[in-house]
Scaffold this motif. Sequence first.
Motif, PDB file in Angstrom:
ATOM      1  N   GLN A 147       0.824  -1.215   0.000  1.00  0.00           N
ATOM      2  CA  GLN A 147       0.000   0.000   0.000  1.00  0.00           C
ATOM      3  C   GLN A 147       0.857   1.264   0.000  1.00  0.00           C
ATOM      4  O   GLN A 147       0.532   2.236  -0.679  1.00  0.00           O
ATOM      5  CB  GLN A 147      -0.926  -0.021   1.214  1.00  0.00           C
ATOM      6  N   SER A 148       1.924   1.282   0.750  1.00  0.00           N
ATOM      7  CA  SER A 148       2.783   2.461   0.755  1.00  0.00           C
ATOM      8  C   SER A 148       3.610   2.587  -0.535  1.00  0.00           C
ATOM      9  O   SER A 148       3.933   3.696  -0.980  1.00  0.00           O
ATOM     10  CB  SER A 148       3.735   2.412   1.967  1.00  0.00           C
ATOM     11  N   PHE A 149       3.903   1.436  -1.145  1.00  0.00           N
ATOM     12  CA  PHE A 149       4.677   1.493  -2.393  1.00  0.00           C
ATOM     13  C   PHE A 149       3.803   1.935  -3.567  1.00  0.00           C
ATOM     14  O   PHE A 149       4.257   2.702  -4.425  1.00  0.00           O
ATOM     15  CB  PHE A 149       5.295   0.113  -2.673  1.00  0.00           C
ATOM     16  N   LEU A 150       2.563   1.481  -3.632  1.00  0.00           N
ATOM     17  CA  LEU A 150       1.644   1.845  -4.711  1.00  0.00           C
ATOM     18  C   LEU A 150       0.668   2.926  -4.257  1.00  0.00           C
ATOM     19  O   LEU A 150      -0.531   2.832  -4.478  1.00  0.00           O
ATOM     20  CB  LEU A 150       0.870   0.607  -5.186  1.00  0.00           C
ATOM     21  N   SER A 151       1.202   3.951  -3.663  1.00  0.00           N
ATOM     22  CA  SER A 151       0.344   5.077  -3.283  1.00  0.00           C
ATOM     23  C   SER A 151      -0.019   5.892  -4.536  1.00  0.00           C
ATOM     24  O   SER A 151       0.615   5.791  -5.592  1.00  0.00           O
ATOM     25  CB  SER A 151       1.052   5.950  -2.252  1.00  0.00           C
ATOM     26  N   LEU A 152      -1.051   6.723  -4.371  1.00  0.00           N
ATOM     27  CA  LEU A 152      -1.524   7.516  -5.520  1.00  0.00           C
ATOM     28  C   LEU A 152      -0.469   8.491  -6.054  1.00  0.00           C
ATOM     29  O   LEU A 152      -0.309   8.605  -7.274  1.00  0.00           O
ATOM     30  CB  LEU A 152      -2.808   8.266  -5.128  1.00  0.00           C
ATOM     31  N   PRO A 153       0.269   9.230  -5.215  1.00  0.00           N
ATOM     32  CA  PRO A 153       1.306  10.131  -5.778  1.00  0.00           C
ATOM     33  C   PRO A 153       2.372   9.389  -6.570  1.00  0.00           C
ATOM     34  O   PRO A 153       2.790   9.858  -7.641  1.00  0.00           O
ATOM     35  CB  PRO A 153       1.895  10.805  -4.534  1.00  0.00           C
ATOM     36  N   ARG A 154       2.807   8.231  -6.066  1.00  0.00           N
ATOM     37  CA  ARG A 154       3.810   7.479  -6.815  1.00  0.00           C
ATOM     38  C   ARG A 154       3.265   6.969  -8.153  1.00  0.00           C
ATOM     39  O   ARG A 154       3.967   6.987  -9.170  1.00  0.00           O
ATOM     40  CB  ARG A 154       4.304   6.304  -5.962  1.00  0.00           C
ATOM     41  N   VAL A 155       2.026   6.535  -8.157  1.00  0.00           N
ATOM     42  CA  VAL A 155       1.412   6.046  -9.405  1.00  0.00           C
ATOM     43  C   VAL A 155       1.287   7.171 -10.426  1.00  0.00           C
ATOM     44  O   VAL A 155       1.577   6.990 -11.610  1.00  0.00           O
ATOM     45  CB  VAL A 155       0.034   5.415  -9.093  1.00  0.00           C
ATOM     46  N   LEU A 156       0.875   8.347  -9.969  1.00  0.00           N
ATOM     47  CA  LEU A 156       0.737   9.476 -10.887  1.00  0.00           C
ATOM     48  C   LEU A 156       2.098   9.930 -11.431  1.00  0.00           C
ATOM     49  O   LEU A 156       2.207  10.278 -12.616  1.00  0.00           O
ATOM     50  CB  LEU A 156       0.032  10.642 -10.186  1.00  0.00           C
ATOM     51  N   ILE A 157       3.128   9.938 -10.587  1.00  0.00           N
ATOM     52  CA  ILE A 157       4.458  10.326 -11.054  1.00  0.00           C
ATOM     53  C   ILE A 157       4.991   9.322 -12.092  1.00  0.00           C
ATOM     54  O   ILE A 157       5.518   9.707 -13.150  1.00  0.00           O
ATOM     55  CB  ILE A 157       5.426  10.453  -9.870  1.00  0.00           C
ATOM     56  N   PHE A 158       4.816   8.057 -11.795  1.00  0.00           N
ATOM     57  CA  PHE A 158       5.269   7.021 -12.726  1.00  0.00           C
ATOM     58  C   PHE A 158       4.522   7.091 -14.055  1.00  0.00           C
ATOM     59  O   PHE A 158       5.119   6.981 -15.146  1.00  0.00           O
ATOM     60  CB  PHE A 158       5.094   5.647 -12.064  1.00  0.00           C
TER      61      PHE A 158
END
Length: 199
Positions: A147-158
């Motif tokens: 859950q912490s690895f696939l957070s929304l900010p990380r997904v949007l940046i990627f």
Amino acid sequence: MTDTRGPQPQYEGYATGPLPGEREPAPGQAGPYHPPQAYPSPPGGTQGGGRSYGGQQGAGTAQATRRPRTGARTTPRTRKARLRVAKADPWSVMKVSFLLSIALGICTVVASAVLWMVMDAMGVFETVGGTISEATGSNEGNGFDLQSFLSLPRVLIFTSVIAVIDVVLATALATLGSFIYNLSAGFVGGVELTLAEDE
């Protein structure tokens, strides 16, 4: 004045006979004189509101016989034109591909955000994250936190990084493709298209 013409001859027909108005009618002629008619009138007189038997009746008969053909083709023929794409302008291809790739990158970012929110609302990350934590955990510490690895900010940046790379690659490949098409069209003549009107 003196008449120098001399004696004039007298015509016996006019001198001895009566004048035309004084002549008596011939024995066989009785009644008033009727001149001959060019077209004889029909027995019943004029028909159809004063239409005569002569040229007007012939015109009416001709108009009555002229009727439209029932089997005539009423649909117009579809016109077709055969064209050939001889050359593609690389500058115009680059501009169009750049705008289309930007639109595709924005759609990719928005679709990723919507998909992440739907999966988070369904509890997919929590269930899968708990299973992965138990599988990778040990007595000393917890396992991998999904859950912490696939957070929304990380997904949007990627997703944004992938969209930018896609814009650059799509624009470059489309421009290179236009150059290759122009070279091949010089040998084989280009792509032929057949255009037709909308029925």
